[in-house]
Design an enzyme around this catalytic site. Structure first.
Site, PDB file in Angstrom:
ATOM      1  N   ASP A   1      24.139   5.000 -11.333  1.00 16.96           N
ATOM      2  CA  ASP A   1      24.379   3.899 -12.271  1.00 16.96           C
ATOM      3  C   ASP A   1      25.848   3.716 -12.623  1.00 16.96           C
ATOM      4  O   ASP A   1      26.178   3.249 -13.711  1.00 16.96           O
ATOM      5  CB  ASP A   1      23.563   4.142 -13.543  1.00 16.96           C
TER       6      ASP A   1
ATOM      7  N   GLU B   1      17.898   7.418  -6.898  1.00 18.22           N
ATOM      8  CA  GLU B   1      17.770   7.657  -8.352  1.00 18.22           C
ATOM      9  C   GLU B   1      17.546   6.323  -9.082  1.00 18.22           C
ATOM     10  O   GLU B   1      18.238   5.978 -10.046  1.00 18.22           O
ATOM     11  CB  GLU B   1      18.975   8.394  -8.929  1.00 18.22           C
TER      12      GLU B   1
ATOM     13  N   GLU C   1      26.159   2.148 -18.217  1.00 17.57           N
ATOM     14  CA  GLU C   1      25.260   2.549 -17.124  1.00 17.57           C
ATOM     15  C   GLU C   1      23.905   1.845 -17.148  1.00 17.57           C
ATOM     16  O   GLU C   1      23.328   1.578 -16.090  1.00 17.57           O
ATOM     17  CB  GLU C   1      25.063   4.075 -17.139  1.00 17.57           C
TER      18      GLU C   1
ATOM     19  N   HIS D   1      31.337  13.362 -21.663  1.00 19.28           N
ATOM     20  CA  HIS D   1      32.195  12.317 -21.092  1.00 19.28           C
ATOM     21  C   HIS D   1      31.757  10.890 -21.413  1.00 19.28           C
ATOM     22  O   HIS D   1      32.416   9.929 -21.039  1.00 19.28           O
ATOM     23  CB  HIS D   1      32.275  12.465 -19.573  1.00 19.28           C
TER      24      HIS D   1
ATOM     25  N   ARG E   1      31.100   7.156 -22.453  1.00 13.77           N
ATOM     26  CA  ARG E   1      31.946   6.142 -23.102  1.00 13.77           C
ATOM     27  C   ARG E   1      31.459   5.773 -24.504  1.00 13.77           C
ATOM     28  O   ARG E   1      32.265   5.529 -25.390  1.00 13.77           O
ATOM     29  CB  ARG E   1      31.973   4.878 -22.234  1.00 13.77           C
TER      30      ARG E   1
ATOM     31  N   HIS F   1      36.284  17.040 -19.072  1.00 15.50           N
ATOM     32  CA  HIS F   1      36.355  15.873 -18.178  1.00 15.50           C
ATOM     33  C   HIS F   1      37.757  15.268 -18.268  1.00 15.50           C
ATOM     34  O   HIS F   1      38.319  15.170 -19.360  1.00 15.50           O
ATOM     35  CB  HIS F   1      35.292  14.858 -18.625  1.00 15.50           C
TER      36      HIS F   1
HETATM   37  C1  UD1 Z   1      32.159   7.701 -14.625  1.00 14.05           C
HETATM   38  C2  UD1 Z   1      30.952   6.768 -14.685  1.00 14.05           C
HETATM   39  C3  UD1 Z   1      29.801   7.426 -15.427  1.00 14.05           C
HETATM   40  C4  UD1 Z   1      29.488   8.788 -14.843  1.00 14.05           C
HETATM   41  C5  UD1 Z   1      30.749   9.640 -14.812  1.00 14.05           C
HETATM   42  C6  UD1 Z   1      30.515  10.958 -14.125  1.00 14.05           C
HETATM   43  C7  UD1 Z   1      31.322   4.339 -14.826  1.00 14.05           C
HETATM   44  C8  UD1 Z   1      31.694   3.219 -15.703  1.00 14.05           C
HETATM   45  N1  UD1 Z   1      31.312   5.559 -15.407  1.00 14.05           N
HETATM   46  O1  UD1 Z   1      32.634   7.890 -15.969  1.00 14.05           O
HETATM   47  O2  UD1 Z   1      28.646   6.607 -15.337  1.00 14.05           O
HETATM   48  O3  UD1 Z   1      28.520   9.416 -15.658  1.00 14.05           O
HETATM   49  O4  UD1 Z   1      31.771   8.940 -14.076  1.00 14.05           O
HETATM   50  O5  UD1 Z   1      31.532  11.866 -14.429  1.00 14.05           O
HETATM   51  O6  UD1 Z   1      31.055   4.159 -13.663  1.00 14.05           O
HETATM   52  N2  UD1 Z   1      39.741  10.738 -14.061  1.00 14.05           N
HETATM   53  C9  UD1 Z   1      40.680  11.534 -13.411  1.00 14.05           C
HETATM   54  N3  UD1 Z   1      40.273  12.210 -12.289  1.00 14.05           N
HETATM   55  C10 UD1 Z   1      39.017  12.155 -11.806  1.00 14.05           C
HETATM   56  C11 UD1 Z   1      38.079  11.351 -12.472  1.00 14.05           C
HETATM   57  C12 UD1 Z   1      38.456  10.650 -13.596  1.00 14.05           C
HETATM   58  O7  UD1 Z   1      41.812  11.620 -13.818  1.00 14.05           O
HETATM   59  O8  UD1 Z   1      38.722  12.791 -10.787  1.00 14.05           O
HETATM   60  C13 UD1 Z   1      40.177   9.971 -15.267  1.00 14.05           C
HETATM   61  C14 UD1 Z   1      41.022   8.746 -14.883  1.00 14.05           C
HETATM   62  O9  UD1 Z   1      42.004   8.550 -15.888  1.00 14.05           O
HETATM   63  C15 UD1 Z   1      40.006   7.617 -14.894  1.00 14.05           C
HETATM   64  C16 UD1 Z   1      39.136   8.052 -16.063  1.00 14.05           C
HETATM   65  O10 UD1 Z   1      39.025   9.459 -15.948  1.00 14.05           O
HETATM   66  O11 UD1 Z   1      40.569   6.330 -15.069  1.00 14.05           O
HETATM   67  C17 UD1 Z   1      37.793   7.401 -16.163  1.00 14.05           C
HETATM   68  O12 UD1 Z   1      37.081   7.446 -14.924  1.00 14.05           O
HETATM   69  P1  UD1 Z   1      35.797   6.462 -14.738  1.00 14.05           P
HETATM   70  O13 UD1 Z   1      35.179   6.739 -13.424  1.00 14.05           O
HETATM   71  O14 UD1 Z   1      36.185   5.055 -15.041  1.00 14.05           O
HETATM   72  O15 UD1 Z   1      34.856   6.878 -15.923  1.00 14.05           O
HETATM   73  P2  UD1 Z   1      34.150   8.246 -16.265  1.00 14.05           P
HETATM   74  O16 UD1 Z   1      34.221   8.390 -17.744  1.00 14.05           O
HETATM   75  O17 UD1 Z   1      34.644   9.318 -15.402  1.00 14.05           O
HETATM   76  N1  UDP Z   2      29.590  19.419 -12.931  1.00 11.45           N
HETATM   77  C1  UDP Z   2      30.526  20.129 -12.164  1.00 11.45           C
HETATM   78  N2  UDP Z   2      31.634  20.666 -12.795  1.00 11.45           N
HETATM   79  C2  UDP Z   2      31.852  20.522 -14.121  1.00 11.45           C
HETATM   80  C3  UDP Z   2      30.905  19.767 -14.882  1.00 11.45           C
HETATM   81  C4  UDP Z   2      29.793  19.233 -14.259  1.00 11.45           C
HETATM   82  O1  UDP Z   2      30.354  20.293 -10.961  1.00 11.45           O
HETATM   83  O2  UDP Z   2      32.871  21.029 -14.621  1.00 11.45           O
HETATM   84  C5  UDP Z   2      28.420  18.829 -12.255  1.00 11.45           C
HETATM   85  C6  UDP Z   2      27.069  19.093 -12.882  1.00 11.45           C
HETATM   86  O3  UDP Z   2      26.477  20.269 -12.393  1.00 11.45           O
HETATM   87  C7  UDP Z   2      26.254  17.860 -12.487  1.00 11.45           C
HETATM   88  C8  UDP Z   2      27.306  16.782 -12.381  1.00 11.45           C
HETATM   89  O4  UDP Z   2      28.570  17.431 -12.315  1.00 11.45           O
HETATM   90  O5  UDP Z   2      25.660  17.994 -11.194  1.00 11.45           O
HETATM   91  C9  UDP Z   2      27.233  15.890 -13.583  1.00 11.45           C
HETATM   92  O6  UDP Z   2      28.354  15.063 -13.632  1.00 11.45           O
HETATM   93  P1  UDP Z   2      28.778  14.291 -14.940  1.00 11.45           P
HETATM   94  O7  UDP Z   2      28.274  15.004 -16.147  1.00 11.45           O
HETATM   95  O8  UDP Z   2      30.248  14.057 -14.830  1.00 11.45           O
HETATM   96  O9  UDP Z   2      28.060  12.878 -14.751  1.00 11.45           O
HETATM   97  P2  UDP Z   2      26.597  12.318 -15.103  1.00 11.45           P
HETATM   98  O10 UDP Z   2      25.599  13.207 -14.479  1.00 11.45           O
HETATM   99  O11 UDP Z   2      26.492  12.257 -16.596  1.00 11.45           O
HETATM  100  O12 UDP Z   2      26.627  10.952 -14.514  1.00 11.45           O
END
Ligand code: UD1
Ligand code: UDP
Length: 378
Positions: free
Chosen positions: A99, A121, A135, A207, A209, A240
């Site tokens: 999502d 999923e 999401e 993490h 939003r 995160h």
């Molecule tokens: C995203 C997804 C969320 C998912 C989550 C898993 C959307 C809108 N959100 O949220 O559904 O649950 O990923 O973790 O699709 N960043 C880094 N390095 C990384 C990843 C992220 O620096 O490897 C930082 C960056 O500043 C980036 C910010 O995190 O702009 C947000 O990343 P984004 O993918 O937009 O949102 P998440 O909160 O990670």
């Molecule tokens: N996870 C990981 N390292 C971490 C935290 C989480 O590998 O430091 C894994 C966790 O086991 C799960 C996935 O990341 O499989 C979940 O990701 P996240 O919570 O970022 O996203 P969501 O599942 O909420 O979309």
């Protein structure tokens, strides 16, 4: 045999990498399928970590992530970049999981280009567009554009039926996260973080939003209070990298002798940390699925969940983001062995480790006219 079918597998964020990895591997074993892996890299570092663990090298990398990306510009850049690649690669099928913005835009572009889309999923719902944000909207859009809906549970199937999705398009497969988890959890991995063996470990992740701002500040205050009230407890919190989370986590939790903040853990050490934890506090979707299978109680710091199955089983509890409520619920589990035992039951409502193979079987039957002879070969 006819030309292999070209399957384009999309991955954007850490959980998509984890949940698509077993399916990508299973598809690559099939002689009727030609697999291309496209990483949008909506996450950069987090996605790279998991793909390297599962030995998956993307064929295409859009390198989309920008620091603190806003949803409209992320969506716009993804649509343009995905469209260019879909036209160039001309796949027979696009597959994406979950999502995220990557998944919603992949489904939309596949629809515009008339390419059949398979949603892995599928069918998770809270029926509240604000929780989780964005999401719930993303999965509604992806769900209504999909040709195949691979749902983890009967409950998710019922959600789709209520929305008018045809029964024949829905396949109950289990969640591929359990395929990945069982593979990784079978080995004991080193956790290169010194933990005190005499203290009980609480593992924390956050993490979402919709929790940015005051709700997440309350979560951090609750963690501090909880640790202060329980001298035999230590917290491990892989933070995160989203700056809306990491800045606040460090501001409110740095410096406490029994709260260890660290960078996101690679998947294998994170599974190890779940195995060692006595209790998990999280707002993560994936962790709500994994922890019950490992027999670990989970308190979910959200007001709603699209994963009610484990809540109904009594092994996951929704506690919201109220500071006092989190402290009270966690303390009850730490102080009352009976309450703890009731939640620490190893059950796996989301899968049995065979979801990827079931998805492959559905796609093979749908895409291969000579499916029976191909099945014999694979
Ligand atoms: C995203 C997804 C969320 C998912 C989550 C898993 C959307 C809108 N959100 O949220 O559904 O649950 O990923 O973790 O699709 N960043 C880094 N390095 C990384 C990843 C992220 O620096 O490897 C930082 C960056 O500043 C980036 C910010 O995190 O702009 C947000 O990343 P984004 O993918 O937009 O949102 P998440 O909160 O990670
Ligand atoms: N996870 C990981 N390292 C971490 C935290 C989480 O590998 O430091 C894994 C966790 O086991 C799960 C996935 O990341 O499989 C979940 O990701 P996240 O919570 O970022 O996203 P969501 O599942 O909420 O979309």
């Amino acid at each position: 045999m006819s030309q292999p079918k070209h399957i384009l597998c999309i991955v954007g964020t850490r959980p998509e990498g984890i949940k698509m990895a077993p399916l990508i591997k299973a598809l690559k074993r099939e002689s009727w399928a030609r697999v291309t892996v496209l990483a949008t890299a909506q996450h950069r570092g987090l996605l790279d970590q998991v793909l390297s663990l599962f030995d998956i090298r993307p064929d295409v990398d859009l390198d989309i992530m920008r620091a603190n990306q806003a949803l409209p510009e992320l969506t716009a850049r993804l649509i343009t970049a995905l469209d260019e690649k879909f036209v160039e690669l001309s796949p027979d099928v696009v597959l994406a999981q979950g999502d995220t913005t990557t998944v919603m835009t992949a489904a939309l572009v596949a629809f515009y280009r008339r390419i059949p889309f398979g949603h892995v999923e599928a069918g998770l719902r809270t029926h509240d567009l604000d929780n989780p944000f964005p999401e719930e909207m993303n999965r509604l859009v992806a769900g209504h554009l999909a040709r195949w809906h691979f749902v983890p549970t009967e409950r998710s199937r019922q959600n789709l039926l209520r929305e008018g999705i045809a029964d024949a398009a829905i396949h109950v497969t289990g969640n591929t996260v359990i395929d990945a988890l069982l593979e990784v959890a079978a080995t004991d991995w080193p956790l290169d973080i010194p933990l005190d063996p005499d203290r009980r470990l609480i593992l924390v992740t956050a993490h979402r939003r919709e929790n940015f701002g005051e709700p997440f500040r309350a979560v951090c205050r609750a963690i501090r209070t909880l640790v202060d009230r329980h001298p035999d407890v230590e917290v491990l919190y892989p933070v995160h990298p989203n700056p809306n989370i990491s800045a606040v986590a460090h501001e409110l939790l740095d410096g406490h002798p029994r709260i260890r903040l660290c960078s996101p853990l690679d998947y294998a050490p994170f599974v190890e940390a779940q195995k060692r934890a006595c209790l998990i506090l999280t707002d993560s979707g994936g962790v709500q699925e994994e922890a019950p299978a490992l027999g670990k109680p989970v308190l979910v710091m959200r007001s709603e969940t699209e994963r009610p199955e484990a809540v109904d089983e009594g092994v996951v509890r929704l506690v919201g983001t109220d500071e006092e409520r989190i402290v009270e619920e966690a303390s009850r589990l730490l102080d009352d062995p009976r309450a703890y035992r009731q939640m620490a039951r190893g059950i796996s409502p989301y899968g049995d480790g065979k979801a990827s193979q079931r998805i492959v079987d559905v796609l093979r039957a749908a895409l291969c006219q000579d499916a029976s002879s191909v099945m014999g070969e694979s």
